[in-house]
Design an enzyme around this catalytic site. Structure first.
Site, PDB file in Angstrom:
ATOM      1  N   CYS A  12       0.860  -1.173   0.000  1.00  8.31           N
ATOM      2  CA  CYS A  12       0.000   0.000   0.000  1.00  8.31           C
ATOM      3  C   CYS A  12       0.907   1.237   0.000  1.00  8.31           C
ATOM      4  O   CYS A  12       2.123   1.125   0.168  1.00  8.31           O
ATOM      5  CB  CYS A  12      -0.890   0.007   1.246  1.00  8.31           C
ATOM      6  SG  CYS A  12       0.087   0.114   2.752  1.00  8.31           S
ATOM      7  N   HIS A  40       6.361  -6.879   6.774  1.00  8.08           N
ATOM      8  CA  HIS A  40       6.329  -8.297   7.141  1.00  8.08           C
ATOM      9  C   HIS A  40       6.584  -9.174   5.927  1.00  8.08           C
ATOM     10  O   HIS A  40       5.697  -9.833   5.418  1.00  8.08           O
ATOM     11  CB  HIS A  40       4.994  -8.655   7.807  1.00  8.08           C
ATOM     12  CG  HIS A  40       4.931  -8.148   9.195  1.00  8.08           C
ATOM     13  ND1 HIS A  40       5.716  -8.663  10.196  1.00  8.08           N
ATOM     14  CD2 HIS A  40       4.238  -7.137   9.751  1.00  8.08           C
ATOM     15  CE1 HIS A  40       5.487  -7.995  11.313  1.00  8.08           C
ATOM     16  NE2 HIS A  40       4.597  -7.060  11.071  1.00  8.08           N
ATOM     17  N   CYS A 109       3.108   6.174   8.355  1.00  4.01           N
ATOM     18  CA  CYS A 109       2.150   6.495   7.296  1.00  4.01           C
ATOM     19  C   CYS A 109       1.365   7.754   7.704  1.00  4.01           C
ATOM     20  O   CYS A 109       0.904   7.853   8.850  1.00  4.01           O
ATOM     21  CB  CYS A 109       1.192   5.326   7.104  1.00  4.01           C
ATOM     22  SG  CYS A 109      -0.100   5.706   5.900  1.00  4.01           S
ATOM     23  N   GLU A 139       0.570  -0.951  15.562  1.00  6.04           N
ATOM     24  CA  GLU A 139      -0.067   0.336  15.221  1.00  6.04           C
ATOM     25  C   GLU A 139      -0.929   0.815  16.389  1.00  6.04           C
ATOM     26  O   GLU A 139      -0.915   1.996  16.752  1.00  6.04           O
ATOM     27  CB  GLU A 139      -0.936   0.193  13.963  1.00  6.04           C
ATOM     28  CG  GLU A 139      -1.591   1.520  13.576  1.00  6.04           C
ATOM     29  CD  GLU A 139      -2.717   1.379  12.567  1.00  6.04           C
ATOM     30  OE1 GLU A 139      -2.589   0.570  11.627  1.00  6.04           O
ATOM     31  OE2 GLU A 139      -3.732   2.086  12.727  1.00  6.04           O
ATOM     32  N   THR A 177      -6.119   1.431  11.384  1.00  5.75           N
ATOM     33  CA  THR A 177      -6.370   1.722   9.958  1.00  5.75           C
ATOM     34  C   THR A 177      -6.857   0.510   9.174  1.00  5.75           C
ATOM     35  O   THR A 177      -7.597   0.655   8.217  1.00  5.75           O
ATOM     36  CB  THR A 177      -5.097   2.262   9.279  1.00  5.75           C
ATOM     37  OG1 THR A 177      -4.028   1.340   9.501  1.00  5.75           O
ATOM     38  CG2 THR A 177      -4.719   3.629   9.765  1.00  5.75           C
ATOM     39  N   SER A 233       1.045 -14.242   6.134  1.00  6.42           N
ATOM     40  CA  SER A 233       0.357 -12.968   5.912  1.00  6.42           C
ATOM     41  C   SER A 233      -1.158 -13.179   5.874  1.00  6.42           C
ATOM     42  O   SER A 233      -1.696 -13.826   4.978  1.00  6.42           O
ATOM     43  CB  SER A 233       0.856 -12.358   4.593  1.00  6.42           C
ATOM     44  OG  SER A 233      -0.099 -11.483   4.073  1.00  6.42           O
ATOM     45  N   ASN A 235      -3.494 -11.011   5.366  1.00  9.00           N
ATOM     46  CA  ASN A 235      -4.211 -10.327   4.287  1.00  9.00           C
ATOM     47  C   ASN A 235      -4.046 -11.058   2.953  1.00  9.00           C
ATOM     48  O   ASN A 235      -4.930 -11.024   2.111  1.00  9.00           O
ATOM     49  CB  ASN A 235      -3.839  -8.838   4.219  1.00  9.00           C
ATOM     50  CG  ASN A 235      -2.519  -8.593   3.547  1.00  9.00           C
ATOM     51  OD1 ASN A 235      -2.445  -8.545   2.328  1.00  9.00           O
ATOM     52  ND2 ASN A 235      -1.457  -8.460   4.332  1.00  9.00           N
ATOM     53  N   SER A 277       2.326  -7.035   1.782  1.00  7.17           N
ATOM     54  CA  SER A 277       3.769  -6.988   2.077  1.00  7.17           C
ATOM     55  C   SER A 277       4.609  -7.610   0.970  1.00  7.17           C
ATOM     56  O   SER A 277       5.774  -7.915   1.182  1.00  7.17           O
ATOM     57  CB  SER A 277       4.074  -7.728   3.378  1.00  7.17           C
ATOM     58  OG  SER A 277       3.002  -7.698   4.245  1.00  7.17           O
TER      59      SER A 277
HETATM   60 FE1  F3S Z   1      -1.095   1.336   4.283  1.00  6.51          FE
HETATM   61 FE2  F3S Z   1      -1.090   3.618   5.518  1.00  6.51          FE
HETATM   62 FE3  F3S Z   1      -3.330   2.520   4.813  1.00  6.51          FE
HETATM   63  S1  F3S Z   1       0.269   1.934   5.908  1.00  6.51           S
HETATM   64  S2  F3S Z   1      -2.970   0.343   4.922  1.00  6.51           S
HETATM   65  S3  F3S Z   1      -1.780   3.288   3.450  1.00  6.51           S
HETATM   66  S4  F3S Z   1      -2.895   3.527   6.714  1.00  6.51           S
END
Ligand code: F3S
Length: 294
Positions: A12, A40, A109, A139, A177, A233, A235, A277
């Site tokens: 991301c 990761h 981020c 986080e 997030t 992972s 996700n 990742s």
């Molecule tokens: Fe990635 Fe930032 Fe969203 S680390 S998942 S863009 S909050």
């Protein structure tokens, strides 16, 4: 046969930015530490470690680091830097870095940074902060470390039902997030039904959801889907499940070595997606391999 890469595959925005930061700092010849693994993904971490990047696993490791003046300097005289990853860290970590005179390169981020700002301000004004998310996640620990006074982390509807705010206090609800948007609002509704005085800031980032939506759309069209990502992972596992629902020929691979494809002539479209990742280099390798060999 067409090979189509999902536009949302892989890192991301925040993770890409953090990984790029490490490579930029390396170019400057510094001694580099990252506070926690930058992403990761074992491959990325190994590559960075070969380039000399060291991982500080926790606050004790950071505390154990010598002050800037005692850290061995590289030959060109450049200093050491500690890079904060996309997840962010508690405020106290910045204080330790400052005390030690270590350069801090902050790759938190911006979407996470925004949450830090919100909870610091709102708790400073007397609100009781509720963070909806996984209590053990770095986080969430980071966000907690920006709250003034006590804050509450909760993850499930049952926990929300049991939660009672301190008497007379307004609550401010934020989320991790990567938390599921619908579950977040379900929890908020529970607070509202209980008549609590709530202010809600939706801090769910849609990167994960967009990646899932986009993978599903591609899998619907594809005859074969390849999902690339780490064994552990969650996700990537989720992406695999989504793609399998739409496309019976879905393969989960960690690296190119896991790919043993035999494609019948009738295959028209091979779709490729990857977890959050998975580095670009690996995605490109797989993409090129399928293009060249089939
Ligand atoms: Fe990635 Fe930032 Fe969203 S680390 S998942 S863009 S909050």
């Amino acid at each position: 046969m067409e090979v189509r890469l999902d536009g949302c595959a892989g890192f991301c925005f925040g993770v890409k930015r953090a990984v790029d930061t490490v490579y930029e700092q390396l170019k400057k010849g510094k001694t580099i530490y990252t506070y926690g693994p930058i992403v990761h993904n074992e491959e990325v971490i190994r590559e960075l470690s070969e380039k000399g990047v060291m991982v500080l696993e926790d606050v004790q490791a950071l505390e154990a680091l010598p002050s800037q003046k005692n850290i061995p300097q590289k030959q060109n005289g450049e200093s050491a830097a500690v890079i904060i990853r996309a997840h962010g860290v508690p405020k106290s970590v910045y204080a330790i870095l400052e005390k030690k005179g270590l350069e801090c390169v902050d790759a938190t981020c911006p979407f996470v940074k925004r949450i830090h700002g919100i909870v610091e301000k709102e708790s400073g004004e007397g609100k009781h902060i509720v963070i909806v998310g996984n209590p053990g996640h770095p986080e969430v620990e980071g966000i907690l470390g920006w709250c003034r006074g006590e804050a509450k982390v909760l993850e499930t509807a049952e926990e929300a039902e049991k939660f009672v705010p301190p008497a007379g206090r307004e609550i401010c609800v934020v989320s991790q997030t990567t938390f599921n948007y619908n579950k977040f609002y379900y929890i908020v509704e529970i607070f509202e039904k209980k008549g609590y005085n709530v202010s809600v800031v939706n801090t769910v980032c849609n990167a994960t959801e967009e990646r899932q939506r986009s993978a599903r759309a591609l899998a619907e069209e594809a005859d074969v889907m390849i999902v690339i990502g780490g064994r552990h992972s969650s996700n990537t596992k989720k992406l695999y499940d989504i793609c399998s629902e739409e496309c019976a020929e879905t393969y989960f691979i960690q690296t190119l070595d896991d790919l043993h494809l035999e494609l019948p002539k009738s295959v028209r479209l091979v779709g490729i997606t990857a977890g959050a990742s998975t580095p670009n280099k690996l995605i490109e390798e797989v993409q090129n391999y399928v293009r060249i060999n089939f």
